[in-house]
Motif scaffolding. Sequence first.
Motif, PDB file in Angstrom:
ATOM      1  N   VAL A 180     -43.833  46.405  15.045  1.00 35.45           N
ATOM      2  CA  VAL A 180     -44.276  45.022  15.214  1.00 35.45           C
ATOM      3  C   VAL A 180     -45.284  45.028  16.363  1.00 35.45           C
ATOM      4  O   VAL A 180     -44.944  45.400  17.493  1.00 35.45           O
ATOM      5  N   TYR A 181     -46.510  44.617  16.076  1.00 30.28           N
ATOM      6  CA  TYR A 181     -47.566  44.723  17.060  1.00 30.28           C
ATOM      7  C   TYR A 181     -47.485  43.589  18.084  1.00 30.28           C
ATOM      8  O   TYR A 181     -46.886  42.535  17.826  1.00 30.28           O
ATOM      9  N   PRO A 182     -48.070  43.791  19.265  1.00 27.84           N
ATOM     10  CA  PRO A 182     -47.975  42.794  20.342  1.00 27.84           C
ATOM     11  C   PRO A 182     -48.450  41.418  19.890  1.00 27.84           C
ATOM     12  O   PRO A 182     -49.544  41.276  19.337  1.00 27.84           O
ATOM     13  N   GLY A 183     -47.621  40.404  20.114  1.00 28.25           N
ATOM     14  CA  GLY A 183     -47.968  39.052  19.739  1.00 28.25           C
ATOM     15  C   GLY A 183     -47.977  38.796  18.249  1.00 28.25           C
ATOM     16  O   GLY A 183     -48.369  37.709  17.811  1.00 28.25           O
ATOM     17  N   GLY A 184     -47.528  39.754  17.458  1.00 30.09           N
ATOM     18  CA  GLY A 184     -47.576  39.632  16.006  1.00 30.09           C
ATOM     19  C   GLY A 184     -46.209  39.574  15.373  1.00 30.09           C
ATOM     20  O   GLY A 184     -45.179  39.488  16.044  1.00 30.09           O
ATOM     21  N   TRP A 185     -46.196  39.653  14.033  1.00 34.52           N
ATOM     22  CA  TRP A 185     -44.948  39.609  13.280  1.00 34.52           C
ATOM     23  C   TRP A 185     -45.008  40.620  12.135  1.00 34.52           C
ATOM     24  O   TRP A 185     -46.080  40.990  11.660  1.00 34.52           O
ATOM     25  N   THR A 186     -43.839  41.046  11.707  1.00 35.03           N
ATOM     26  CA  THR A 186     -43.694  41.896  10.528  1.00 35.03           C
ATOM     27  C   THR A 186     -42.538  41.357   9.705  1.00 35.03           C
ATOM     28  O   THR A 186     -41.479  41.017  10.257  1.00 35.03           O
ATOM     29  N   ALA A 187     -42.724  41.267   8.395  1.00 33.82           N
ATOM     30  CA  ALA A 187     -41.693  40.734   7.500  1.00 33.82           C
ATOM     31  C   ALA A 187     -41.180  41.836   6.575  1.00 33.82           C
ATOM     32  O   ALA A 187     -41.964  42.634   6.054  1.00 33.82           O
ATOM     33  N   VAL A 188     -39.859  41.857   6.369  1.00 35.12           N
ATOM     34  CA  VAL A 188     -39.232  42.840   5.493  1.00 35.12           C
ATOM     35  C   VAL A 188     -38.208  42.151   4.602  1.00 35.12           C
ATOM     36  O   VAL A 188     -37.694  41.082   4.940  1.00 35.12           O
ATOM     37  N   TYR A 189     -37.953  42.764   3.465  1.00 31.76           N
ATOM     38  CA  TYR A 189     -36.836  42.376   2.607  1.00 31.76           C
ATOM     39  C   TYR A 189     -35.786  43.483   2.677  1.00 31.76           C
ATOM     40  O   TYR A 189     -36.123  44.665   2.742  1.00 31.76           O
ATOM     41  N   VAL A 190     -34.514  43.070   2.624  1.00 31.62           N
ATOM     42  CA  VAL A 190     -33.406  44.027   2.629  1.00 31.62           C
ATOM     43  C   VAL A 190     -32.391  43.595   1.584  1.00 31.62           C
ATOM     44  O   VAL A 190     -31.982  42.419   1.565  1.00 31.62           O
ATOM     45  N   PHE A 191     -31.976  44.517   0.726  1.00 31.51           N
ATOM     46  CA  PHE A 191     -30.912  44.231  -0.238  1.00 31.51           C
ATOM     47  C   PHE A 191     -29.591  44.688   0.368  1.00 31.51           C
ATOM     48  O   PHE A 191     -29.369  45.875   0.594  1.00 31.51           O
ATOM     49  N   LEU A 192     -28.702  43.737   0.658  1.00 29.47           N
ATOM     50  CA  LEU A 192     -27.483  44.016   1.421  1.00 29.47           C
ATOM     51  C   LEU A 192     -26.344  44.457   0.501  1.00 29.47           C
ATOM     52  O   LEU A 192     -25.345  43.772   0.317  1.00 29.47           O
ATOM     53  N   ASP A 193     -26.486  45.644  -0.065  1.00 31.96           N
ATOM     54  CA  ASP A 193     -25.500  46.162  -1.013  1.00 31.96           C
ATOM     55  C   ASP A 193     -24.542  47.158  -0.373  1.00 31.96           C
ATOM     56  O   ASP A 193     -23.775  47.815  -1.081  1.00 31.96           O
ATOM     57  N   ASN A 194     -24.561  47.263   0.957  1.00 32.12           N
ATOM     58  CA  ASN A 194     -23.780  48.297   1.649  1.00 32.12           C
ATOM     59  C   ASN A 194     -22.841  47.624   2.644  1.00 32.12           C
ATOM     60  O   ASN A 194     -23.232  47.331   3.778  1.00 32.12           O
ATOM     61  N   PRO A 195     -21.571  47.359   2.259  1.00 29.38           N
ATOM     62  CA  PRO A 195     -20.662  46.665   3.169  1.00 29.38           C
ATOM     63  C   PRO A 195     -20.450  47.443   4.462  1.00 29.38           C
ATOM     64  O   PRO A 195     -20.420  48.674   4.474  1.00 29.38           O
ATOM     65  N   GLY A 196     -20.288  46.704   5.555  1.00 27.68           N
ATOM     66  CA  GLY A 196     -20.038  47.334   6.843  1.00 27.68           C
ATOM     67  C   GLY A 196     -20.515  46.463   7.978  1.00 27.68           C
ATOM     68  O   GLY A 196     -20.978  45.333   7.794  1.00 27.68           O
ATOM     69  N   MET A 197     -20.400  46.989   9.188  1.00 26.00           N
ATOM     70  CA  MET A 197     -20.901  46.351  10.404  1.00 26.00           C
ATOM     71  C   MET A 197     -22.121  47.166  10.832  1.00 26.00           C
ATOM     72  O   MET A 197     -21.989  48.308  11.262  1.00 26.00           O
TER      73      MET A 197
END
Length: 500
Positions: free
Chosen positions: A437-454
């Motif tokens: 993530v660059y200074p003063g910027g943003w980065t967007a991601v998608y995550v598929f939460l198929d892995n139970p846990g902490m």
Amino acid sequence: MASFCHPRIAAISLLLLSLLLFRVINALDIYYEWNVTAEITAIYPITNNQTVIKINGMFPGPLINATTNDVVSVNVFNNLDEPLLFTWNGIQQRLNSWQDGVSGTNCPIEPGTNWTYVFQTKDQIGSYTYFPSTNFHKSGGGYGPIRVNNRNVILVPFPKPEAEFDLLIGDWLQDDYTNARIMIQENQVYPSVILMNGEGPYSSNASTSYESFNVSKGKTYRFRISNVGTQFSFNFRIQNHKMVLVETEGSYTNQISLDSLDVHVGQSYSVLVNADQDEADYYMRRWNLTAGAARPNPQGTFNVTNVTLSQTFILHGSRALINGVQSYAVNNVSYLTPTTPLKLADHFRNGSGVYRLDDFPTHSINAAASYGVSVVTGVHKGWLEIVFKNDVEDEIDSWHLDGFGFYVVGFGEGEWKLESREAYNLHDPVVRSTVQVYPGGWTAVYVFLDNPGMWNLRSQNLVHWYMGQEIYIRVHDDDPNPAKERPPPQNLLLCGERPP
């Protein structure tokens, strides 16, 4: 710089390092025994000797060389004078966050004791690293490479290279990690050199050691490049040679030719290099990139156009002054590590007395910065959108989520807005476990939460992480079927609050 040589006969002695302390029990079981020590060592070009964390006397540590679906056991003997944990950066620990090796999932290995990690490289390939995850230990060493190779029945999308080399490159502090922990509060922790596989840059002084690789003209080699540093990104190139990018942390990418490659803290890449120049010494160069303009990530071959989002987190990473103490925070909350690991509290106490689920704000807030134990719900088998915002204007940040890979769908400057989604790449986003993530910027991601846990979501910048820039995502399935999530291991370490 490091030497990249072209002798007439290829030397393969470096590859034999992968066999040290390596024992194959059968096709699916690999066992390692590690003795972890802190030893006074000379690190060129730093003039004073330092305390370096070594594994079996090695810095960097030995290679973990596995194949898809192997079960890996690592018996760690802690010979330090303080508690120790190791984490497996990018290994997804399918259904098994008990082995993740961070403060929210494991009790530490106490001095003079040992504990055996057991994890499976389930449905994975690629280049990764391991490192000690607590007490700022990573700044003192203790890191090493992980390779997860394809099974023979799975085709690799490029010809087999002549040989493979691991390049662990990262910034290095002039002070011992014990001193650095104190100096952090005074903002005096600043790396002074970049090392490659524990060695300093090339010097004309013949008595100075440096890393080099011997190759043969006309042959193609795979270099697995990882940023194992604490703060700095770097740009990597090999003099007079092109590189073909083929893999990012377990995902085969579109193969593109590069003159150089930016590698941010915690990231790993594989490139192919053809030794197509005349025999000579060619130099590997790694320039420090403390900050800079965004460079587009090369794209993968994935499609998430039909995804329905279940959740969106907007996470601001920032500096924070809390009760006069310099800290880092996520949405103005600086993580405070409880004495009881969250995973134990979740299993034995339903979290009672240790954390309050969803007390953390998953969008930016205006409240004053404070300490907290940040645990949020992740919808099991739901799609999560995470927008990382870097509010620190003079540093590149990088984020990592244990247990999953990110689909990197977009990035930009300034504030993220809903209409920012219109520019997302949902057709072929690259998949990786650590994103910059660059200074003063943003980065967007998608995550598929198929892995139970902490699962730990953290800044890979070691100073940021150590000073509170992390949260945990609890992905829970009420079904007690072990196929959903594995039960605690029989050798589970216990610490902190006793069950009620």
